[in-house]
Design a protein around this motif. Structure first.
Motif, mmCIF file in Angstrom:
data_model
loop_
_atom_site.group_PDB
_atom_site.id
_atom_site.type_symbol
_atom_site.label_atom_id
_atom_site.label_comp_id
_atom_site.label_asym_id
_atom_site.label_seq_id
_atom_site.Cartn_x
_atom_site.Cartn_y
_atom_site.Cartn_z
ATOM 1 N N THR A 1 0.811 -1.217 0.000
ATOM 2 C CA THR A 1 0.000 0.000 0.000
ATOM 3 C C THR A 1 0.845 1.269 0.000
ATOM 4 O OG1 THR A 1 -0.102 -0.042 2.426
ATOM 5 C CG2 THR A 1 -1.921 -1.091 1.241
ATOM 6 N N VAL A 2 2.114 1.177 0.340
ATOM 7 C CA VAL A 2 2.950 2.362 0.564
ATOM 8 C C VAL A 2 3.291 3.062 -0.746
ATOM 9 C CG1 VAL A 2 5.199 3.175 1.391
ATOM 10 C CG2 VAL A 2 3.903 1.499 2.717
ATOM 11 N N VAL A 3 3.039 4.381 -0.764
ATOM 12 C CA VAL A 3 3.467 5.247 -1.862
ATOM 13 C C VAL A 3 4.046 6.518 -1.239
ATOM 14 C CG1 VAL A 3 1.840 4.384 -3.581
ATOM 15 C CG2 VAL A 3 1.164 6.282 -2.095
ATOM 16 N N PRO A 4 4.885 7.252 -1.972
ATOM 17 C CA PRO A 4 5.480 8.471 -1.412
ATOM 18 C C PRO A 4 4.565 9.673 -1.517
ATOM 19 C CG PRO A 4 6.360 8.070 -3.593
ATOM 20 C CD PRO A 4 5.472 6.898 -3.284
ATOM 21 N N SER A 5 4.951 10.738 -0.840
ATOM 22 C CA SER A 5 4.294 12.028 -1.028
ATOM 23 C C SER A 5 4.390 12.414 -2.495
ATOM 24 C CB SER A 5 4.974 13.078 -0.153
ATOM 25 O OG SER A 5 4.290 14.302 -0.211
ATOM 26 N N ALA A 6 3.327 13.032 -3.004
ATOM 27 C CA ALA A 6 3.204 13.492 -4.393
ATOM 28 C C ALA A 6 2.804 12.383 -5.360
ATOM 29 C CB ALA A 6 4.467 14.173 -4.895
ATOM 30 N N ALA A 7 2.799 11.127 -4.926
ATOM 31 C CA ALA A 7 2.338 10.048 -5.797
ATOM 32 C C ALA A 7 0.814 10.006 -5.799
ATOM 33 C CB ALA A 7 2.897 8.709 -5.321
ATOM 34 N N CYS B 1 -1.571 3.769 1.402
ATOM 35 C CA CYS B 1 -0.753 4.206 2.541
ATOM 36 C C CYS B 1 0.321 5.198 2.095
ATOM 37 C CB CYS B 1 -0.108 3.024 3.265
ATOM 38 S SG CYS B 1 0.670 3.497 4.839
ATOM 39 N N PRO B 2 -0.066 6.407 1.697
ATOM 40 C CA PRO B 2 0.955 7.436 1.484
ATOM 41 C C PRO B 2 1.784 7.621 2.756
ATOM 42 C CG PRO B 2 -1.164 8.159 0.627
ATOM 43 C CD PRO B 2 -1.424 6.901 1.406
ATOM 44 N N MET B 3 3.103 7.725 2.585
ATOM 45 C CA MET B 3 4.019 7.825 3.729
ATOM 46 C C MET B 3 5.108 8.834 3.403
ATOM 47 S SD MET B 3 6.572 4.882 5.328
ATOM 48 C CE MET B 3 5.263 3.732 5.721
ATOM 49 N N GLY B 4 5.442 9.674 4.391
ATOM 50 C CA GLY B 4 6.546 10.596 4.174
ATOM 51 C C GLY B 4 6.218 12.018 4.609
ATOM 52 N N PRO B 5 6.869 13.020 3.993
ATOM 53 C CA PRO B 5 7.798 12.866 2.879
ATOM 54 C C PRO B 5 9.146 12.281 3.299
ATOM 55 C CG PRO B 5 7.750 15.136 3.589
ATOM 56 C CD PRO B 5 6.706 14.431 4.400
ATOM 57 N N ALA C 1 -12.006 11.577 -7.346
ATOM 58 C CA ALA C 1 -10.868 11.838 -8.224
ATOM 59 C C ALA C 1 -10.667 13.340 -8.390
ATOM 60 C CB ALA C 1 -11.092 11.177 -9.576
ATOM 61 N N GLY C 2 -9.428 13.773 -8.266
ATOM 62 C CA GLY C 2 -9.084 15.189 -8.349
ATOM 63 C C GLY C 2 -8.848 15.836 -7.003
ATOM 64 N N ASP C 3 -9.320 15.217 -5.925
ATOM 65 C CA ASP C 3 -9.103 15.778 -4.590
ATOM 66 C C ASP C 3 -7.633 15.662 -4.188
ATOM 67 O OD1 ASP C 3 -11.736 16.452 -4.251
ATOM 68 O OD2 ASP C 3 -12.262 14.673 -3.088
ATOM 69 N N VAL C 4 -7.170 16.635 -3.412
ATOM 70 C CA VAL C 4 -5.804 16.639 -2.895
ATOM 71 C C VAL C 4 -5.871 16.659 -1.370
ATOM 72 C CG1 VAL C 4 -3.617 17.896 -2.754
ATOM 73 C CG2 VAL C 4 -4.886 17.812 -4.919
ATOM 74 N N VAL C 5 -5.217 15.694 -0.739
ATOM 75 C CA VAL C 5 -5.167 15.615 0.720
ATOM 76 C C VAL C 5 -3.771 16.004 1.183
ATOM 77 C CG1 VAL C 5 -5.414 14.147 2.753
ATOM 78 C CG2 VAL C 5 -6.940 13.827 0.792
ATOM 79 N N ARG C 6 -3.732 16.975 2.081
ATOM 80 C CA ARG C 6 -2.471 17.471 2.639
ATOM 81 C C ARG C 6 -2.478 17.199 4.142
ATOM 82 N NH1 ARG C 6 1.191 21.932 1.606
ATOM 83 N NH2 ARG C 6 1.938 22.907 3.532
ATOM 84 N N GLY D 1 6.861 17.438 8.728
ATOM 85 C CA GLY D 1 6.732 18.015 7.403
ATOM 86 C C GLY D 1 5.334 17.894 6.866
ATOM 87 N N VAL D 2 5.230 17.815 5.535
ATOM 88 C CA VAL D 2 3.942 17.807 4.832
ATOM 89 C C VAL D 2 3.888 16.619 3.885
ATOM 90 C CG1 VAL D 2 2.464 19.036 3.202
ATOM 91 C CG2 VAL D 2 3.713 20.317 4.968
ATOM 92 N N LEU D 3 2.841 15.826 4.025
ATOM 93 C CA LEU D 3 2.555 14.704 3.130
ATOM 94 C C LEU D 3 1.347 15.107 2.286
ATOM 95 C CD1 LEU D 3 2.895 11.620 2.353
ATOM 96 C CD2 LEU D 3 1.243 11.155 4.171
ATOM 97 N N GLU D 4 1.500 15.138 0.975
ATOM 98 C CA GLU D 4 0.414 15.610 0.114
ATOM 99 C C GLU D 4 0.267 14.694 -1.091
ATOM 100 O OE1 GLU D 4 -0.393 19.899 -0.412
ATOM 101 O OE2 GLU D 4 0.037 19.519 -2.540
ATOM 102 N N ASN D 5 -0.970 14.266 -1.343
ATOM 103 C CA ASN D 5 -1.230 13.349 -2.444
ATOM 104 C C ASN D 5 -2.544 13.689 -3.138
ATOM 105 O OD1 ASN D 5 0.247 11.692 -0.159
ATOM 106 N ND2 ASN D 5 0.807 10.748 -2.113
ATOM 107 N N ARG D 6 -2.533 13.524 -4.430
ATOM 108 C CA ARG D 6 -3.729 13.721 -5.245
ATOM 109 C C ARG D 6 -4.402 12.361 -5.463
ATOM 110 N NH1 ARG D 6 -5.481 17.520 -9.108
ATOM 111 N NH2 ARG D 6 -6.728 16.622 -10.813
ATOM 112 N N PHE D 7 -5.726 12.353 -5.407
ATOM 113 C CA PHE D 7 -6.494 11.117 -5.613
ATOM 114 C C PHE D 7 -6.960 11.078 -7.059
ATOM 115 C CE2 PHE D 7 -6.004 11.205 -1.225
ATOM 116 C CZ PHE D 7 -6.385 9.979 -0.681
ATOM 117 N N GLU D 8 -6.729 9.936 -7.718
ATOM 118 C CA GLU D 8 -7.046 9.791 -9.131
ATOM 119 C C GLU D 8 -7.792 8.476 -9.346
ATOM 120 O OE1 GLU D 8 -3.452 10.018 -11.368
ATOM 121 O OE2 GLU D 8 -2.909 12.021 -10.616
#
Length: 290
Positions: free
Chosen positions: A113-119, A188-192, A267-272, A279-286
């Motif tokens: 499930t793990v992806v980085p910030s901005a993915a 599971c976005p993780m980071g940055p 789709a299109g939402d951005v979660v910060r 720091g800041v973990l930010e990802n766009r949902f697609e």
């Protein structure tokens, strides 16, 4: 110390981040070790030598632990207000025992499930129509242990990072066990990056989330129902925690399911997600492509 796993020239490296100077100082690690990310540092008596600095804008920041060696441990309903909002939602299979748990609720997310910030985080409308966000502080274990006493727990912590415990609420409600709803691909976005244990005051750390700039969660780790020593003691009772294990400590109130009607992601939402001192973990949902 702020530490990142990153790629440059197609090679994965690990380095110390200096935000004020906008640089990262790679550690002198063999490529075979750096491939694991931050776990390559855990257990070393001394921090490896630093190589010549590289501008942050030249590197691709990856998840601190790109592929955990085993499932991520997660704690459910660990802030009072969130426990109540979740109990009211109708999706809480543990609500019969009371809104506020008497002991930590433990579940897991698979490593994939793990992806980085901005993915991108992928929404598959054929699988779920109720995607939610959960801002969480995550603990990275640095020293193995079984039967760890609460008073010894922090000696087993290497550091901390940020996790978004993305959840398919309809799947969570459908099954009494949460693994499927929590373990969809990219959930599971993780980071940055991560910070070492001494870098922040974990007993009093602000945590916030925003959806498209709208503040949704605004809390503090001092409001945890079960603190980090209790969590580590509970998980390690008969189960050996290993270096590089990740424990997500729970989310505060303000998740999508807590609104009436629920505010699910599309789709299109951005979660910060912001955690003070990390720091800041930010990802766009697609939308997922077939």
């Amino acid at each position: 110390m702020r530490v990142a796993t990153f790629s440059i020239g197609g090679e994965r490296r690990v380095g110390e981040v200096d935000l004020e100077r906008g640089i990262i100082l790679p550690f002198d690690l063999p490529p075979s070790q750096a491939e694991a990310g931050i776990p390559a540092l855990i257990g070393r008596r001394e921090v490896p030598a630093r190589l010549s600095p590289v501008a942050l804008e030249r590197v691709e920041i990856e998840a601190p632990i790109p592929r955990p060696r085993r499932n991520i441990f997660c704690i459910g309903k660990n802030y009072h207000e969130h426990a109540h909002e979740f109990a009211r939602s109708g999706f809480d299979s543990s609500a019969a025992a009371g809104a506020v748990p008497k002991a930590p609720i433990i579940f897991s997310k698979v490593p994939e499930t793990v992806v980085p910030s901005a993915a991108p985080v992928l929404i598959d409308p054929a699988v779920s129509s109720a995607i939610d966000y959960e801002a969480e502080l995550a603990v990275i274990i640095g020293r193995p242990g079984r039967g760890i006493r609460p008073e010894d727990a922090f000696a087993h912590v290497w550091g901390y990072t940020i996790v978004n415990d993305v959840t398919a609420r309809d799947l969570q409600g459908r099954y009494s066990q949460w693994l499927v709803g929590k373990s969809q691909d990219t959930f599971c976005p993780m980071g940055p990056w991560a910070v070492t244990r001494e870098a922040i005051d974990i007993a009093d750390t602000g945590i916030r989330s925003y959806v498209n700039g709208d503040l949704r969660q605004d809390s503090n780790t001092k409001l945890l129902i079960f603190d980090i020593p209790t969590i580590i003691a509970t998980i390690s009772a008969g189960l050996t925690l290993l270096p590089g294990d990740v424990i997500a400590t729970g989310t505060p109130a303000g998740v999508g399911i807590g609104f009436d009607p629920p505010r699910y992601l599309k789709a299109g939402d951005v979660v910060r997600i912001e955690i003070d001192g990390i720091g800041v973990l930010e990802n766009r949902f697609e939308e997922a492509r077939p």
